[in-house]
Design an enzyme around this catalytic site. Sequence first.
Site, PDB file in Angstrom:
ATOM      1  N   ASP A 140       0.832  -1.206   0.000  1.00 52.27           N
ATOM      2  CA  ASP A 140       0.000   0.000   0.000  1.00 52.27           C
ATOM      3  C   ASP A 140       0.865   1.254   0.000  1.00 52.27           C
ATOM      4  O   ASP A 140       2.034   1.225   0.402  1.00 52.27           O
ATOM      5  CB  ASP A 140      -0.963   0.008   1.191  1.00 52.27           C
ATOM      6  CG  ASP A 140      -0.254  -0.030   2.542  1.00 52.27           C
ATOM      7  OD1 ASP A 140       0.803  -0.715   2.654  1.00 52.27           O
ATOM      8  OD2 ASP A 140      -0.742   0.602   3.497  1.00 52.27           O
ATOM      9  N   ASP A 146       8.850   4.202  -1.287  1.00 53.23           N
ATOM     10  CA  ASP A 146       8.160   3.726  -0.082  1.00 53.23           C
ATOM     11  C   ASP A 146       6.904   2.956  -0.459  1.00 53.23           C
ATOM     12  O   ASP A 146       5.816   3.513  -0.466  1.00 53.23           O
ATOM     13  CB  ASP A 146       7.818   4.923   0.807  1.00 53.23           C
ATOM     14  CG  ASP A 146       7.302   4.516   2.169  1.00 53.23           C
ATOM     15  OD1 ASP A 146       7.428   3.330   2.542  1.00 53.23           O
ATOM     16  OD2 ASP A 146       6.752   5.386   2.874  1.00 53.23           O
ATOM     17  N   GLU A 153       0.078  -0.928   5.967  1.00 52.14           N
ATOM     18  CA  GLU A 153       1.171  -0.327   6.729  1.00 52.14           C
ATOM     19  C   GLU A 153       1.022   1.184   6.805  1.00 52.14           C
ATOM     20  O   GLU A 153       1.280   1.784   7.836  1.00 52.14           O
ATOM     21  CB  GLU A 153       2.510  -0.684   6.081  1.00 52.14           C
ATOM     22  CG  GLU A 153       3.721  -0.443   6.980  1.00 52.14           C
ATOM     23  CD  GLU A 153       4.262   0.984   6.936  1.00 52.14           C
ATOM     24  OE1 GLU A 153       5.049   1.358   7.823  1.00 52.14           O
ATOM     25  OE2 GLU A 153       3.894   1.742   6.013  1.00 52.14           O
ATOM     26  N   GLU A 154       0.564   1.786   5.713  1.00 52.82           N
ATOM     27  CA  GLU A 154       0.430   3.244   5.676  1.00 52.82           C
ATOM     28  C   GLU A 154      -0.864   3.729   6.317  1.00 52.82           C
ATOM     29  O   GLU A 154      -1.062   4.927   6.488  1.00 52.82           O
ATOM     30  CB  GLU A 154       0.491   3.745   4.225  1.00 52.82           C
ATOM     31  CG  GLU A 154       1.793   3.443   3.501  1.00 52.82           C
ATOM     32  CD  GLU A 154       2.958   4.281   3.990  1.00 52.82           C
ATOM     33  OE1 GLU A 154       2.813   4.970   5.010  1.00 52.82           O
ATOM     34  OE2 GLU A 154       4.022   4.237   3.357  1.00 52.82           O
ATOM     35  N   GLU A 209      11.958  -0.815   4.414  1.00 56.23           N
ATOM     36  CA  GLU A 209      11.613   0.608   4.498  1.00 56.23           C
ATOM     37  C   GLU A 209      12.776   1.462   4.001  1.00 56.23           C
ATOM     38  O   GLU A 209      13.947   1.123   4.222  1.00 56.23           O
ATOM     39  CB  GLU A 209      11.282   0.997   5.941  1.00 56.23           C
ATOM     40  CG  GLU A 209       9.978   0.449   6.457  1.00 56.23           C
ATOM     41  CD  GLU A 209       8.760   1.077   5.812  1.00 56.23           C
ATOM     42  OE1 GLU A 209       8.896   2.124   5.132  1.00 56.23           O
ATOM     43  OE2 GLU A 209       7.660   0.521   5.967  1.00 56.23           O
TER      44      GLU A 209
END
Length: 376
Positions: free
Chosen positions: A68, A99, A133-134, A162
């Site tokens: 994501d 990212d 994750e975001e 990351e």
Amino acid sequence: MSDVLELTCELIARPSVTPEDSGCQALIAQRLSCAGFHCEHLRFGEVDNLWAVHGTDGPTLVLLGHTDVVPSGPREAWSSDPFAPEVRDGGLYGRGAADMKGSVAAFVIALERFVAVHPGHAGRVALLLTSDEEGDAIDGVRKVADLFRERGERIDWCITGEPSSTRVLGDLLRVGRRGTLSATLTVRGVQGHVAYPEKARNPIHQAMPALSELAARRWDEGYETFPPTSLQISNVHAGTGANNVIPGELQVLFNLRYNPNWHAAQLEAECEAVLQRHGLEYEVRWHRGGEPFYTPEGPLRAAARDVLASFAGAPPEESTGGGTSDARFIAPLGAQCIEIGPVNASIHKVDEHVRVADLEALPDLYQALIERMLVG
């Protein structure tokens, strides 16, 4: 076009704004299945998670990432369509390039190459991906970690992709992260006319001494390479908008980023003791974002330092800075966790990009780490 550049472009072209995956994990699972990985799709709520494993016995090394991305913002602010990857001036531009679709693509290429060269390798090598994750990070790796606990899934080492590098690829090795604890504090007063304060109770005035004490407190002096614990007030809201009304309620948002000197429950108790000592009528809702983790000297950290030094030309800085990552959910399973990825200067920004040269070096970097841990 190189394998990793092509795959990264395919992933960027899928607008997987959190918690959407937009088919990224299906594409990856198809490739890894062809390479001999056992792929398991773990969907919780609206979130897709992928667990792909190669090997059977021995220690387990996990590559951890997310498919994501954050929203792109206005299209017109970008030099090119954020979901139409474009190579220009030596960089690959698009939302997620740094990212972290570039790292995810590099993971996949590294895994394909590794099992082709070492089909009977010792231990297990795995890829864990999430589409949460975001966002809220509730139904992603947090939920997968709960499942792994229930079924006794073993993870010895974890490499998160990351974007950790600061100036050149490999100049920083993340060996830990601080914990995060958020609070929504509501302080109740009595609404009234500002000309008659004796008939009201101003929650702003009442809360200010307690908030000042919390903000000014020196919580600790740091831990190993961790900075001191910090409390930051991020939002204060009260009132009706009129300047002649004492508000009846105050809402305050604050967050603590803390090192291994503390656990969330201890910090909650310390903060509430201050609120109670100041006689506030209050409610507080806590959100435990994740406990801190730290990987001490050992095989994983030593291997990463050596590999990164060969790529960056100098030993990396070893840091526990930055925000949070999904490694905070894997570390409590007993895993040693590190973070290695591309330069982070453009993440979450307009015109996010990664250097093509860095992207094309990443699969070799990750493959070298896998071989150091599972081949020797």
